[in-house]
Design a protein around this motif. Structure first.
Motif, PDB file in Angstrom:
ATOM      1  N   ASN A   9       0.826  -1.206   0.000  1.00  0.00           N
ATOM      2  CA  ASN A   9       0.000   0.000   0.000  1.00  0.00           C
ATOM      3  C   ASN A   9       0.862   1.258   0.000  1.00  0.00           C
ATOM      4  O   ASN A   9       0.548   2.234  -0.668  1.00  0.00           O
ATOM      5  CB  ASN A   9      -0.956   0.011   1.196  1.00  0.00           C
ATOM      6  N   ARG A  28      -4.617  -1.407  -5.968  1.00  0.00           N
ATOM      7  CA  ARG A  28      -4.986  -1.265  -4.559  1.00  0.00           C
ATOM      8  C   ARG A  28      -6.248  -2.073  -4.257  1.00  0.00           C
ATOM      9  O   ARG A  28      -6.347  -2.718  -3.211  1.00  0.00           O
ATOM     10  CB  ARG A  28      -5.179   0.210  -4.201  1.00  0.00           C
ATOM     11  N   GLU A  32      -6.460  -4.991  -1.468  1.00  0.00           N
ATOM     12  CA  GLU A  32      -7.444  -4.941  -0.368  1.00  0.00           C
ATOM     13  C   GLU A  32      -8.379  -6.148  -0.418  1.00  0.00           C
ATOM     14  O   GLU A  32      -8.740  -6.705   0.620  1.00  0.00           O
ATOM     15  CB  GLU A  32      -8.252  -3.643  -0.411  1.00  0.00           C
ATOM     16  N   ASN A  37     -10.191  -7.014   3.166  1.00  0.00           N
ATOM     17  CA  ASN A  37     -10.633  -5.721   3.699  1.00  0.00           C
ATOM     18  C   ASN A  37     -11.841  -5.281   2.875  1.00  0.00           C
ATOM     19  O   ASN A  37     -11.734  -4.467   1.960  1.00  0.00           O
ATOM     20  CB  ASN A  37      -9.502  -4.681   3.622  1.00  0.00           C
ATOM     21  N   ARG A  40     -12.872  -1.424   2.476  1.00  0.00           N
ATOM     22  CA  ARG A  40     -11.921  -0.663   1.654  1.00  0.00           C
ATOM     23  C   ARG A  40     -12.000  -1.122   0.199  1.00  0.00           C
ATOM     24  O   ARG A  40     -11.987  -0.311  -0.715  1.00  0.00           O
ATOM     25  CB  ARG A  40     -10.505  -0.847   2.219  1.00  0.00           C
TER      26      ARG A  40
END
Length: 168
Positions: A9, A28, A32, A37, A40
């Motif tokens: 990240n 990204r 994630e 996640n 996110r």
């Protein structure tokens, strides 16, 4: 692990080029998503979908994130759009059929049957497809078709039964 995520990240956030911003956001998103996640990943997917509704990777991830967040309707809308872009994708069909079969409030078990039958008409050796179709018929109280498809599915499974089919 978590340390790798932090490094990844950090490296991605160092890239400031506007020309690369969509690619960086996509990377990204994938990071994630793999880290589970969901909040996110969902935010990044929505950001990307706002500018590019036709990206198969983003649609698949966004649909899966919605499913993991128990947003079945949102998940099916996104996964149906992904399937329209990639109609031969078995995993997408099976995932959609599973969501339709396992969420009675959607009232879309007939769509699950349609997705699975269309696929099995072309690829008749797929045990998992027959088992999923048997389950969809069971959900719609068509027990004779359920029995036929479960029988065909189990006839195509070579022992040992893969753990992903243990539900059957």
């Amino acid at each position: 692990g978590a340390e790798d995520m932090t490094c990844t990240n950090a490296a991605l956030s160092d890239i400031k080029s506007p020309a690369l911003s969509r690619d960086v956001t996509l990377l990204r998103l994938q990071v994630e998503f793999r880290a589970q996640n969901w909040d996110r990943a969902g935010a990044l997917a929505n950001e990307l979908l706002a500018v590019d509704r036709g990206n198969l990777t983003v649609l698949r991830i966004a649909g899966e994130v919605a499913a993991r967040q128990n947003k079945a309707l949102d998940a099916t809308v996104l996964l149906e759009q992904a399937l329209a872009l990639d109609p031969a994708n078995k995993d997408l069909r099976y995932r959609l059929a599973g969501i339709y079969s396992n969420n009675d409030e959607l009232n879309r078990v007939p769509r699950a049957v349609e997705l699975l039958r269309d696929f099995l008409n072309k690829y008749q050796q797929d045990a998992e497809g027959f088992l999923l179709l048997g389950n969809a018929y069971r959900k719609s109280n068509d027990l004779s078709n359920a029995r036929v498809n479960f029988t065909q599915g189990f006839a195509r499974v070579t022992p040992p039964v893969p753990s992903r089919l243990s539900w059957a």
